[in-house]
Scaffold this active site. Structure first.
Site, mmCIF file in Angstrom:
data_model
loop_
_atom_site.group_PDB
_atom_site.id
_atom_site.type_symbol
_atom_site.label_atom_id
_atom_site.label_comp_id
_atom_site.label_asym_id
_atom_site.label_seq_id
_atom_site.Cartn_x
_atom_site.Cartn_y
_atom_site.Cartn_z
ATOM 1 N N THR A 1 10.700 38.452 -13.874
ATOM 2 C CA THR A 1 10.320 38.778 -12.502
ATOM 3 C C THR A 1 9.052 39.612 -12.534
ATOM 4 O OG1 THR A 1 12.632 38.897 -11.796
ATOM 5 C CG2 THR A 1 11.064 40.000 -10.374
ATOM 6 N N THR B 1 13.327 44.807 -11.575
ATOM 7 C CA THR B 1 13.330 43.562 -12.337
ATOM 8 C C THR B 1 14.497 43.658 -13.319
ATOM 9 O OG1 THR B 1 11.806 44.525 -13.958
ATOM 10 C CG2 THR B 1 10.812 43.258 -12.184
ATOM 11 N N GLY B 2 14.911 42.515 -13.848
ATOM 12 C CA GLY B 2 16.060 42.541 -14.760
ATOM 13 C C GLY B 2 17.262 41.880 -14.106
ATOM 14 N N GLY C 1 19.587 40.776 -11.781
ATOM 15 C CA GLY C 1 19.592 40.869 -10.327
ATOM 16 C C GLY C 1 20.936 41.242 -9.749
ATOM 17 N N ARG D 1 21.872 29.646 -7.266
ATOM 18 C CA ARG D 1 21.986 31.106 -7.443
ATOM 19 C C ARG D 1 20.707 31.794 -6.928
ATOM 20 N NH1 ARG D 1 18.857 35.202 -10.391
ATOM 21 N NH2 ARG D 1 20.272 36.833 -11.040
ATOM 22 N N VAL D 2 20.904 32.849 -6.167
ATOM 23 C CA VAL D 2 19.790 33.665 -5.709
ATOM 24 C C VAL D 2 20.009 35.067 -6.264
ATOM 25 C CG1 VAL D 2 18.763 34.734 -3.660
ATOM 26 C CG2 VAL D 2 19.339 32.307 -3.634
ATOM 27 N N GLY D 3 18.947 35.668 -6.804
ATOM 28 C CA GLY D 3 19.075 37.007 -7.384
ATOM 29 C C GLY D 3 18.715 38.096 -6.391
ATOM 30 N N ASP D 4 18.281 39.214 -6.935
ATOM 31 C CA ASP D 4 17.962 40.374 -6.094
ATOM 32 C C ASP D 4 16.580 40.306 -5.472
ATOM 33 O OD1 ASP D 4 16.993 40.537 -8.768
ATOM 34 O OD2 ASP D 4 16.491 42.644 -8.456
#
Ligand code: GLY
Length: 340
Positions: free
Chosen positions: A189, A240-241, A243, A217-220
């Site tokens: 990210t 970042t990292g 999520g 899938r959706v992250g942060d």
């Protein structure tokens, strides 16, 4: 006037993940001369969105388990306290620009999937193939290595032999392709927070998300409060990292709220990351792989923050790699991530 507002106002400042350095070197001068923080933050991340060598963002990003590159991105604008985001968008080179369009040209905060693609195309973004040959080959290796009980065979290598191929993570650390297949799933990210000359704040986060993720899938990154947050009265933060850990801690919002109540950025980030550790320990009752034998999280999360005084911090669970920062005292540079 809030306590944060009453403090000395800081000079133009950028902070974000290590992969933002190139953009900071190019665009920090514009911020210093009075450019809008959101314009500058977007220019910074767009360089990496278009870079096929960064496998955690945009073009060249590692795909989901079926080989589709899907992107998440968001922007937040302090002066208007508004945000826009896209989730799981495919075939668009600059999802961060589309996120800005969502903010400026709709009454919504988040548009996902084919709707986001259509929206981008309607606004003139061209269709782009984002799966590069290199990313496709890494994905293919992953698929071939997934199970000994299917019919796919990885290329023959002598026992213990590694290809020597490394890819660079967003914190600047190098990961061997073989480790990436098993130990180090990329949750790269790019994040950039900006404090402008007049004290305005803005931020953006953009990503291709977790390598080999379940489709959809959706992250942060596109979730305001998780992967980014700013408040004109306080400052800006992003992450970042992993999520999921940022979503569960509402990490960026939590950092900004702690700064609102008087914490320095470093103290705020430390508290949020300590919270993430405690949460991971509780979650490990159900998901033991979240915690290593030594009791530490098995994943990493990096957080970045700037307050209105121009104070900055970059911290992570592991303290591995760098973050990028640019301020009037020392200009654009890498600083080591502080571990908690
Ligand atoms: N932080 C990026 C992701 O988990 O998708």
């Amino acid at each position: 006037m809030s306590t944060a507002r009453a403090r000395r106002r800081g000079g133009p400042t950028l902070i974000g993940s290590a992969n933002a350095l190139r953009g900071m070197e190019r665009f920090y001068g514009d911020l210093s001369e009075g450019a809008e923080p959101l314009d500058v933050a977007l220019e910074v991340v767009k360089i990496v969105e278009a870079d096929p060598r960064d496998h955690s963002v945009g073009l060249g990003g590692l795909p989901d388990e079926r080989g589709h590159v899907t992107l998440d991105a968001a922007v937040m604008h302090g002066p208007t306290h508004n945000s826009g985001a896209v989730g799981c968008i495919e075939n668009i080179l600059h999802p961060s620009e589309v996120a800005r369009l969502v903010m400026e040209r709709t009454d919504h905060c988040l548009i996902v999937g084919p709707g986001a693609y259509r929206f981008a195309r309607d606004h003139g973004h061209p269709h782009a193939e984002l799966l590069t040959d290199e990313a496709r080959e890494i994905w293919l290796r992953w698929r071939e290595s997934m199970s000994e009980r299917d019919d796919r065979l990885p290329p023959r290598a002598k026992e213990g032999e590694k290809s020597g191929k490394v890819i660079r993570g967003h914190s600047g650390d190098e990961v061997a392709v073989e480790d990436l297949l098993w130990d180090e799933r990329i949750t790269g990210t790019i994040h950039c927070s900006a404090l402008g000359k007049t004290g305005d704040v803005a931020c953006t986060t953009t990503t291709s998300g977790l390598a080999w993720k379940i489709p959809g899938r959706v992250g942060d990154s596109p979730i305001v409060g998780a992967g980014l947050y700013c408040d004109q009265e306080v400052g800006s933060a992003g992450g970042t990292g992993r999520g999921e850990s940022a979503i569960l801690a509402n990490a960026s919002f939590a950092a900004v709220e702690l700064m609102r109540h008087g914490r320095a950025p470093a103290d705020a980030l430390r508290e949020v990351l300590e919270r993430v550790k405690r949460q991971a320990k509780r979650a490990s009752a159900w998901q033991p792989e979240l915690i290593r034998e030594d009791g530490q999280p098995s994943f990493d999360l990096q957080l970045y923050a700037v307050d209105l005084g121009g104070r900055t911090a970059g911290m992570s669970l592991r303290g591995r790699g760098n973050y990028a920062v640019a301020d009037p005292e020392n200009g654009p540079r890498h600083e080591p991530l502080v571990g908690v």
